[in-house]
Structures are given as C-alpha cells and as structure tokens.
Scaffold this motif. Sequence first.
Motif: not given
Lengths: 382, 476
Positions: A207-219
Amino acid sequence: MKITTETELAEAIGGAGGPVRVQGGGTRDIGRPVVGEVLEVAISGVQLYEPGALTLVARAGTPLAEIEALLAEQGQRLAFEPMDHRVLLGTGGRPTIGGAVAANVSGPRRIQAGAARDFTLGARFVDGAGRVIKNGGRVMKNVTGYDLVKLMAGSWGTLGVLSEVSLKVQARPETEATLVARGKDAAEGVAALAAALGSPWDITGAAHLEAGVSGGDSETRVRIEGLGASVDYRAEALQKEICAGWDIVRGDDSAALWREVRDVAPLADARVVWRVSVKPSAGPVVGAALAAAGLGHKVLYDWGGGLMWIAPDDRGGEDGGAALIRQQIAAHGGHATLVKAPAELRARVDVFQPESGALAAITRGLKQKFDPKGILNPGLMG
Amino acid sequence: MQMPEPSADVLSRKARIVERLRAALPDNAVIEDDIELKAYECDGLAAYRCPPMCAVLPGSTEEVSAVMRICHEEGVPVVPRGSGTSLAGGALPTADSVLLGVARLTGVLETDYDNRFIRVQAGRTNLSVTGAVEQDGFFYAPDPSSQLACAIAGNIAMNSGGAHCLKYGVTTNNLMGVKMVMADGEVVEIGGPYLDAGGLDLLGLITGSEGQLGIVTEATLRILAKPEGARPVLVAFDSPEVAGQCVSDIIKSGIVPVAIEYMDRLTIQASEAHVGVGYPDCEALLIIEVEGSEAEIADQLGRITAIARTHDPVEIRESASAAESEKIWLGRKTAFGAMGRINDYMCLDGTIPVNELPFVLKRIGELGDDYGLQVGNVFHAGDGNMHPLILYDANKPGDLEKCEALGADILKLCVEVGGCLTGEHGVGVEKREIMTAQYTADDLEIQMQVKDVFDPDWGLNPAKVFPLEASAGRRS
C-alpha cells in the motif's frame, strides 16, 4: 421483515408483492438508494467447521465477528481480509458473512491470496422467483456445472439472496512484519511496491498512503507473513534488494497498519469516497491526471497501486468527481465505484461502473432470469 | 452414451455452409476431408468418437467472429476445441457440428512484469505461457498434468487446476480478463489487467462453463515471481487411511505446501515397473513439496516430517539434491502412463473434503471389490481432488459398462461426503447424466437459464454439461 430461516426467505421473496431491500448486518449502505420493504436476513449460525479441511459453512446472516472468533480458536482466519465498512461509512450494525460475500469485500491480502469470490466455495440462495438454489460445494476444486457462486459474489443481492455460504479458510501465519518507507511520491511508492511484488518473497500487502492521508509524510508499506524465521529472512532480503533504509514494524503493530488500510480509516472523515480498480502502474497516473484536471483529492493506494481509494475535496463539484474519474477509467481501463456519498448524490450518478453494449445486455439478461419480477434491490447496481 | 440425433436439415446444407466458411477464412483453415477430420473426432475421452461436419482453424479473433456469425445465421452447432486433451469429452463433436479449433491462436500479445500479467491468444499451451516469462523469473501457476499440450482456452473452459493449486489456486483464481466471441459473433472484453469486476463477475461465470457461453480468443493471466527454490519429501505409510489422516493434519497445522500428492500400492507398483525410481514397498505414499529459500524449505520440511512421524510412517525420504527431487516426482508424473501398461482405465475426478480422505479411500476399495474391478488411486491429496483409475479391459464385452457403473458409484460417494463430481476435468459428456446426483432440477434450470442469456439458440457445445433430457427442449 426479519427472516431467520431459508424457508422463510423463500416464502417472503416468492410472495413479495413489490420491491425488497435486502439487508444483512446493515453496515454497507452502498449503491443507488433502494425503495422497498426491508428484508433483514438474520439466518445465523455456523453449520460446519472442519479445520483439517480448511472449510467452514455458515448461514449468511452469521456475524463476521463470530466466524473470526471461531477460526481464531483453531489458529485460522479468513484469508481475504474483509473490510469493516462501518469505519469508512460511519454506519452501525454488525457485518455478516453473507454481506461480505454479496459485496465481494476483500482487503489488502487480495493481491496475494485472492478476493472473497476466490474463497467462497459454495452457496445457497433464493432467487427472485423464490426458488432455493445451491451451487458449488465445500471443496476447493469444483467444475461441476456453471460457477454461480462467483456470480453471486459481488452481485449485491440483486440476483438472489444468500442463505448459506461455504468458505475456504486459511491458517493464521506465525507472525507478520511490515516494511515502511516515508516521503515517496505516489509514482515512486508504487514503483517500489511493483518491485517488491515482483520479487520471490511472497508479499501479502502493498500500500501507499499519500502525504496527508495518514499523518504528514506519505507512507509506503509492504507486508510479509509466515513462519518466524521465514519472515525474518524475507524482511532482510527485501531490505537488501528493494527496500533499503525502510523501517521494520512487527507483530501487532504491523497488524494495526493493515487494519487501517483495510478499513480505509484515514479517509473516514471524507464526504465522498471512490473505490477505483486499475492496472497498478496506472494508479499514480490517474491520481496525477485528476489533480491536473482540477479535482483536489487524497488517495490511499492498496493492491500495489491497483486499488485507489479516492476522496475528492469540495472541488469535486456537483457529481462528486464522477465525470472526471470515469474519464480516467475510459482512458486506462478498470472500474470505479462510488462507495461513500450522501444518498442524494448516489441517486444522481452511476454508483457502479456503467457497462456498455453486449456486456450491459448480458447483465440485463441475467438479472431478468434470476429476478424476473425485478424485486431484489432494484436499481442498486444501476 | 447417447448423443442427440444430428440435424438432417443442417447436414443437407453442408455444401453451402462449408462454402461460406471458406469464403470467410484463409485457404487452409477449413477442413472437410474425411481423413483429415479423423483428427478431430474425439478428445482425451477416446472411447467416444464422432467426426464433425467440418472443422475450422481460424487465425484471429475476427476470423472466429466470422465463423460464429455464419454458424449463427445457418443454425449450425459449434463445438469449440482447445488442444483436445479433455478427459470428459468436452470437445467431442456431433455429426452436424462445425468444430472450431483455436490451435492457430498461439501468440503472446503483451508481457508486463510491473503489473504481473501476460496477455496471450487462447490457443497457446499452458506450459508455453510459463515458457514466455520464465527467463525473467516468472511463471503461470495452474499446471494441469497435460500442460505440455493443453491450451489456455481449454483451461478456462474447464477451470483447470493441477498439482500446485493447493497454494496458487485454479484457473479462475489466476485469470484476469478475456476477449470472447459470443454465439452470434459479437466480440466482448471482460476484465483486464486489474482486479475484480465493476459489475457482475462475468469472468468468474465464464470460467468453467465448458465452451458453452462463448469462444475465448485472448486471455489476460496473472503471473507470479518464481520462488527461490522448491523441494519434495516422500513419506510412505502402511495404510491408505493413515496417509489420508496425515494429509489432513498437515493442512491443519498451518504449513502451506505447494503440493501434496498421493499414490497407492497399485499405482506405486505400476510406476515402479514403468520407470523404476525406487519407491518404498508400502500401501500408500505422499509426495509433499514446499517452496522458499534453503532455510525456509528446511524449516517447513522439518515441521512436516515431525507431523508425519506421529503417524508411524514406513519411511521418510527427504530429497538431498535436484536429481533426487526429480526422481521422487518422476514416478508420480508418469503414474497415469504406467497404469496404461496394465490395462485400459477410466480416470475419475471427484473431489472431496480433505478430512474425508480416509473414509473415501476405504470405501472406494470396497466398491471396487463389489464390482470385481481394480481401482488405483493417484491424486492431488492436498485439495481432495481424487483421481481414481478404474482398470478394465476394453476388449471384454460388458467391461466398459461395468467400469462406468462403478465410476458413477464412486462419484456419488464423493458427493455424499460433501464433495463434487468433478474437480478439474469438467462434466463434458462423461458426467452429464449424473449431474442430478449433485443438483436439483431447479439448480440445473437456473444454470441453463444462464446459457439462455449468452446463447439463446443453444448452438455452442449444446449436448454437454446438462442431462440430455433436461436440455432437450432448449436444443430442439
């Protein structure tokens, strides 16, 4: 009307004078709003569980939690990792196994293990004419007649109402670990996921969570599961070959990361959420194209980039981004479903991917045969 | 076995039909010569033969579409054929049919490692799909025993499995999309290089529909990265029931072998006489294969042999080299051929819940004794997909009928314990008449209604899957 046996279900549908709205646990208010008498399928109970054959047969209204608890006692689980829609949709109720199958609900492990439709070995259902039908069985290999089980999975109660399903279950692995990178953009993240998925190390979540999706940085997250020594070995191999410098999260902390992805929890506050299935490498391209077209949005990418959960912001406009998103589907292939939106929006736009030509005719033809009176969740899928 | 009377009306129009097909296809794509048609008179169920009216070998989706349009207009039945390896008579022609072979559709259209799929023409053989990607470390998982010869089109028709589907699933779990020609010649695309359906799961419906809903000309298939290594262990037991119990215990333990294969004394003996790989002298053996790195393999095999030891095995033989692994597999892979040296045989395909293996193995032995026929068992034990081989003598009057009756009894037994008539071979003509053992009239009616939607005239492979009497009204 609350239904507690298959016989009652057949009588209720056979004798229905008008449209019915089929409801399991009432957690998935998805699709075009349906006007009709509520048919609550509360046919509940596990019929058979054979841990040594990896099979479980349950009545359709059995709560998922009950099944998961029973499986956990034997060190087993549902491999397809069904999403709990209550988190994203803010609904109440209790998810049932019938609902999970009828909506073909599959989580992050879909990319490696398969979808709900792949683990549903057999089904009993009542069609729109009130006939009780069985199809498939409780064995993993079965080509005895047409596979109506696949057809029922993901038909959202528009072809028949499930009364019983048999499932293939999976042994719970000894342990799991997640490799996490931060700060990648979507294209970089999805490229890293593709490299991991193309490795021999049996990735079960990407999975890739864009910046701002879960916290500040992308994960960017990659999951591995299995026997302890094997997970250690593969984590090390991945770090060496593909995921240099990524953190490792283990055990329960790893599981929490994937519950978050499974339930699309980071987008729970969004008013409108789309579920888009595309070729994985097209995911970031679609994301960028939507932004360029002026659709502000957040995206959570699962399935190596191939499953996009898109939450358009208020600039999504009158149609919640439908026209722009469907334009992208036309260009790249795949399908888009409006999973979360106010009822009035769901009444105005196509919630499910519109079909054209011959495929639309087949869908209409099947609906007509399975539900000749047109009473089962009419209009829900469009 | 009964087949419907050929239509005299169709046969009377043969010349015109062949002429129209010739006009639509390249020179050498229409076969009507009696000698050449012999090649298409049967499939792997060779006990039944009937040459088609003519055969066509189109070279593109457009040509398949042209054939279907003509046959639709002329009201001619079409029997699709992959490579003709069906063991259930799925490609058995009728005398009034046009046999449509996909043997010329063999190309690779697209290979995409980033998205882990390959798109091929449907006549390509199963093994050559893997052949197209293995140099880059990928493979296509379903591996039916006939994989050297069988076509992807046939795999889709019969939802084929193989030894390794315990871990990787069968065709339906590995098929992402198709291009398909409908009965009236219209071309549709279902699915693609993305997961799951946006509407109804038509792809899942088509898979395993035995060529009765359309002709698949292209397939998008999921490919996987090859594991680092694989190794088998052979465990021998002095009773079939105990071997069956061991299978169930391994499955329950949480280890996921890629394959668990079973052979009984009769098939072991036949195999020894055939290739002589030195299998132990025992009542039953299991070949269990695991995958991964060296350390992962050792770990899994350690756990498996520990479980096996609780069942007091006659012998545990771990492979120590590639050559030894090959020897362990050789006897299993050639078992069907070895059995053919003893006598004619009929191969069943009933599938049962794994925990019922001990009971069903015992009961099959008893049924065989009742009929006075020998039954060998060699099969995919991990997923309960049995392949009882009933030995009979085709030259002895009445033996085939006796064998078929025993076969039907064994399949009914499979259904009784919660299994099904066919796991991966399909119903075809072979099991058509015993479908009622598994399904009620309503269960079958709704399946036939599905065919009504795709093929209202019932022109595609019409006399298969459903009991002849049940489908009679629709076929006439």
